[in-house]
Design an enzyme around this catalytic site. Structure first.
Site, PDB file in Angstrom:
ATOM      1  N   SER A   1      69.855  29.602 139.988  1.00 17.48           N
ATOM      2  CA  SER A   1      70.819  28.500 139.962  1.00 17.48           C
ATOM      3  C   SER A   1      70.752  27.622 138.723  1.00 17.48           C
ATOM      4  O   SER A   1      71.527  26.667 138.606  1.00 17.48           O
ATOM      5  CB  SER A   1      70.655  27.623 141.208  1.00 17.48           C
ATOM      6  OG  SER A   1      71.247  28.254 142.316  1.00 17.48           O
TER       7      SER A   1
ATOM      8  N   LYS B   1      74.060  27.072 137.136  1.00  9.72           N
ATOM      9  CA  LYS B   1      75.048  26.055 137.498  1.00  9.72           C
ATOM     10  C   LYS B   1      75.225  24.992 136.408  1.00  9.72           C
ATOM     11  O   LYS B   1      76.261  24.320 136.366  1.00  9.72           O
ATOM     12  CB  LYS B   1      74.665  25.407 138.829  1.00  9.72           C
ATOM     13  CG  LYS B   1      74.779  26.376 140.019  1.00  9.72           C
ATOM     14  CD  LYS B   1      74.450  25.680 141.327  1.00  9.72           C
ATOM     15  CE  LYS B   1      74.684  26.583 142.540  1.00  9.72           C
ATOM     16  NZ  LYS B   1      73.625  27.553 142.750  1.00  9.72           N
TER      17      LYS B   1
ATOM     18  N   SER C   1      72.613  22.100 144.693  1.00 12.72           N
ATOM     19  CA  SER C   1      72.639  23.525 144.332  1.00 12.72           C
ATOM     20  C   SER C   1      73.392  24.355 145.365  1.00 12.72           C
ATOM     21  O   SER C   1      72.997  25.476 145.689  1.00 12.72           O
ATOM     22  CB  SER C   1      71.210  24.063 144.163  1.00 12.72           C
ATOM     23  OG  SER C   1      71.204  25.196 143.319  1.00 12.72           O
TER      24      SER C   1
END
Length: 328
Positions: free
Chosen positions: A52, A55, A109
């Protein structure tokens, strides 16, 4: 004479072990923002899945498109994670302002939120992917490939060196720094206020001055962390990749902050890192092992006779997997 030499060797080994830096992460890079000086480095060029941390790139590309942050985005069934089957508190069918969707993707997240951001990019997901490739090229991230917006795919890969570039670029977006450094926030979902929390428990913790934060986890990537912090009068960006557990990456961050402030790592906690680390253990003194690269002398200052500590990764047993599924 031999006794004196033997005593000197023992003293050198003892001093080297005392100043060793424990790292549970397989790749580590810490760079001073103001000068570009590398403070700590370990396997910074290894190409690995980034989970993640992706992101941050998703957020930059979305913000570069100048989309309306007040526009409502409907969470679609296609946003549901069918690859890793991660959980989400964002229901299908919910209509949420794009700004709040960005908040959920960065702070908590949330994978559905990140998928929705990519899906609703002008021109759809193909156009989003093309914009990501352009951004990667513009930042000089020559060892990075990002195929989708969430980080769930292990094909999203990069190096610690490239990710420092990404983190420093993301730090220039106030919309990203504000959202990633919120410890918690309320988001209205289906006319109900729902409280979400930051996945990085260091955010808001006493003694931490954090300017940017993002965690990451999938099985292939291990526990990952990007942070921009201020400590010891320095502003620095750290990237930690492939730690065996959340506690290992947090202890790595703590020891990096101690290094920046001139304090020594806490030896009493090294054993705990060794028990929980999946991919790498504590850094210990060794005559044949590679050194952790550092441009600052703080860790060697108390070594008698000027002896430098060398380092090797000691394999450790894998920690038992937590039963409850969690987002990264």
């Amino acid at each position: 004479m031999m006794k004196k030499l033997f005593a000197a060797v023992l003293l050198s080994i003892s001093s080297a072990a005392a100043i060793a830096v424990p790292f549970g992460s397989q790749s580590v890079l810490v760079v001073e923002d103001d000068t570009g000086k590398v403070l700590l480095e370990k396997n910074a060029g290894a190409v690995v899945p980034i989970a993640s941390l992706t992101k941050l790139m998703t957020a930059m590309v979305i913000l570069d498109a100048k989309q309306d942050m007040n526009e409502l985005i409907e969470i679609d069934r296609s946003d549901v994670d069918t690859l890793k089957h991660s959980s989400s508190r964002v229901p299908v069918g919910a209509n949420i302002p794009r700004g709040d969707v960005l908040q959920l993707a960065l702070m908590s997240s949330d994978n559905r939120a990140a998928a929705a951001l990519g899906r609703t990019y002008p021109g759809g997901l193909p156009a989003f992917k093309a914009a990501v490739r352009r951004k990667i090229a513009a930042l000089g991230m020559s060892h990075t490939v990002i195929e989708e917006p969430t980080g769930l795919s292990p094909n999203n890969r990069s190096t610690a060196a490239d990710l420092v570039k990404m983190a420093q670029a993301a730090s220039q977006y106030k919309e990203i720094t504000d959202r990633t450094t919120d410890a918690k926030n309320l988001v209205s979902i289906n006319s109900r206020e729902v409280e979400f929390h930051n996945t990085n428990r260091l955010v808001g913790a006493k003694g931490w001055d954090i300017g940017l934060s993002k965690t990451g986890y999938i099985q292939e990537a291990g526990r990952c962390l990007i942070m921009s912090i201020k400590a010891g009068g320095k502003n620095a960006t750290m990237v930690l990749l492939n730690a065996g557990a959340s506690s290992a990456r947090i202890l790595d961050a703590l020891n990096i902050r101690r290094f920046m402030t001139g304090d020594e790592a806490q030896p009493a906690r090294v054993a705990r890192v060794a028990r929980i680390s999946r991919a790498g253990g504590p850094i210990k003194a060794s005559a044949r092992a590679p050194r952790i690269k550092t441009s600052a002398p703080a860790l060697r200052a108390k070594s008698k006779g000027g002896v430098r500590a060398k380092a090797k990764v000691v394999p450790t047993k894998k920690k038992a997997v937590v039963v409850r599924k969690r987002r990264n």
